[in-house]
Design an enzyme around this catalytic site. Structure first.
Site, short mmCIF file in Angstrom:
data_model
loop_
_atom_site.label_atom_id
_atom_site.label_comp_id
_atom_site.label_asym_id
_atom_site.label_seq_id
_atom_site.Cartn_x
_atom_site.Cartn_y
_atom_site.Cartn_z
N GLY A 236 -27.61 3.74 -7.31
CA GLY A 236 -28.37 2.53 -7.08
C GLY A 236 -27.57 1.26 -7.29
N THR A 237 -28.18 0.15 -6.85
CA THR A 237 -27.49 -1.14 -6.92
C THR A 237 -27.27 -1.60 -8.35
OG1 THR A 237 -29.66 -2.19 -6.60
CG2 THR A 237 -28.26 -1.94 -4.65
N GLU B 56 -39.81 -3.09 -4.27
CA GLU B 56 -39.23 -2.41 -3.12
C GLU B 56 -40.32 -1.86 -2.20
OE1 GLU B 56 -36.02 -2.45 -2.43
OE2 GLU B 56 -35.60 -3.53 -4.28
N ARG C 169 -25.05 5.95 9.38
CA ARG C 169 -25.55 5.62 10.72
C ARG C 169 -24.51 4.97 11.62
NH1 ARG C 169 -30.96 2.39 9.48
NH2 ARG C 169 -30.03 2.19 7.40
N LYS D 66 9.04 -12.50 28.50
CA LYS D 66 9.10 -11.91 27.16
C LYS D 66 10.32 -12.44 26.42
CE LYS D 66 11.25 -8.38 24.74
NZ LYS D 66 12.68 -7.99 24.69
#
Length: 452
Positions: free
Chosen positions: A78-79, A151, A16, A348
């Site tokens: 998965g985690t 979940e 996303r 500079k």
């Protein structure tokens, strides 16, 4: 002393974000999301393990930290599976602190509470109460004792009413973590190994689960898209502004102040709106910064005035100096005490001496300017011959007339005067007037062109 091993899950792609960079490399306040988490982890951990997946080479190259143990998660299962990849590298008599590479605002004090709770019970998780818990795993309690984390996709209608949610951040004694990870299965809506399922396993094993409930929902907020990233950027900046004001900094408009680095300051400093601080910046006492300024990696002295729309980078500004408006102080510039750099002046890699003035529309590069020098409007040091840079040295008390060009390498003597409109190609002696102009002439027969 129990060693703390931080396991940071950073394998997600972050679809996303619509970016070629992995999600954990998106930036907040000029630091990557993962960089923010690493900063906190390093304060309390003896060893850090980062579990990477998508864009792993890019993540490692960007972070570039040899003290991290990089662990690859080749398949996204998965985690629980992600944490399993790290556990072979972790000693049993330790505490594993599980963090997430896209949760950048987590604080050291909260993690220390979590570790302390873990030392008592063996397992401690961090939760937060949300008005709208949709999408988050719910903390299920019985008589206030944690029984499980369910979940969203697996929760019953009654469980969905629970507003205490799991942040995913937890501290677990490593022996227990390894034990319960081995008992995980994929019997859930996602068909993945959920890390949260170790809580139910521990409860079934007679373990009491400790918890720390944070009151700051943004501390545990993850980042999934650019909108959320911008929201956390504002929260981060508001927190910094509040901290600095509590320490005595005056901010004219805290909502329009951005610090993307570290700022330290003395007493009675004042910063107006739309100021951007980057890198490490130090302000002395009684220094004021007007609107729309950008200051990066610079040391600013006492009683300095920085006027509007000025840019200062990798420079030192002496006590009592005045900069701007619309000035640009570039890297390796050292502006002396009570010196003045005026509007549309660029300096500079030069030293400007005490009390010297470069007030209007000038360029000073690769130069050493003495004390009490006056450089008029439109003066430039011609420091570049097309191949190499050359030095200009201007002695104390010199006066450089407007619209002059000093062609380096060149020296202007002490108390010398350069007549306006001169192109100086040879060194000018001290105490004398030097100029180069063609003789002024009149052309009586000349007429201005007329438009046809």
């Amino acid at each position: 002393m129990t060693n703390i091993h931080a396991i940071i899950l950073a394998a997600g792609k972050g679809t996303r974000m619509n970016s070629s960079k992995p999600k954990v490399l998106q930036t907040l306040a000029d630091n990557t999301l993962l960089g923010h988490v690493l900063k906190q982890a390093k304060l309390i951990s003896q060893k850090i393990h980062v579990v990477y997946g998508f864009g792993g080479a890019q993540v490692q190259q960007t972070i570039n930290d040899n003290h991290i143990n990089w662990v690859e998660q080749k398949q996204q299962l998965g985690t629980g599976h992600a944490v399993q990849q790290a556990t072979p590298h972790i000693e049993d008599n330790s505490i594993s602190l599980i963090l997430y590479g896209d949760v950048p605002l987590i604080q050291r004090a909260t993690l220390e509470q979590l570790i302390s709770a873990c030392k008592t019970s063996g397992i401690a998780l961090l939760s937060v109460i949300l008005e709208n818990p949709t999408g988050y795993g719910r903390i299920i309690r019985d008589n206030n004792i944690i029984q499980a984390i369910v979940e969203q996709k697996d929760a019953s209608a009654e469980q969905l009413k629970v507003c205490e949610v799991n942040t995913g951040i937890m501290a677990v004694r490593t022996t227990l973590l390894k034990k319960y990870l081995n008992s995980l299965d994929t019997n859930n809506a996602q068909g993945e190994l959920y890390l949260t399922d170790i809580i139910a396993s521990a409860v079934n094993d007679g373990k009491t689960i400790s918890s720390v409930i944070t009151t700051d929902e943004f501390e545990v907020a993850g980042v999934n898209d650019k909108t959320q990233l911008a929201e956390l950027e504002r929260i981060y900046q508001q927190q910094k502004a509040a901290k600095y004001m509590q320490l005595g900094l005056s901010l004219k408009d805290p909502s329009r102040f951005d610090c993307r680095g570290e700022l330290s300051f003395g007493q009675d400093c004042e910063i107006d709106f739309n100021t951007l601080i980057e890198g490490v910046v130090t302000l002395g006492n009684n220094t004021t910064i007007a609107p729309n300024c950008c200051i990066k990696n610079s040391k600013i002295g006492d009683n300095v005035t920085i006027l509007a729309n000025s840019v200062i980078e990798d420079a030192v500004i002496g006590n009592g100096a005045s900069i701007g408006p619309f000035a640009r102080i570039r890297p390796q510039a050292n502006i002396g005490e009570n010196a003045k750099i005026g509007n549309f002046v660029e300096v500079k890699k030069s030293t400007i001496g005490k009390g010297s003035k470069v007030s209007h529309l000038s360029y000073v590069g690769d130069s050493t300017v003495g004390k009490g020098v006056n450089i008029g409007a439109g003066v430039i040091t011609c420091n570049y011959d097309g191949v190499n840079k050359h030095q200009t040295i201007i002695g104390d008390g010199a006066f450089i007339g407007s619209d002059s060009q000093l062609v380096a390498p060149i020296s202007i003597g002490k108390n010398a005067t350069i007549g306006a409109g001169s192109t100086i190609t040879s060194s000018a002696p001290e105490g004398q007037l030097t100029l180069s102009r063609s003789k002024q002439r009149l052309f009586p027969s000349w007429k201005r062109p007329v438009k046809q």
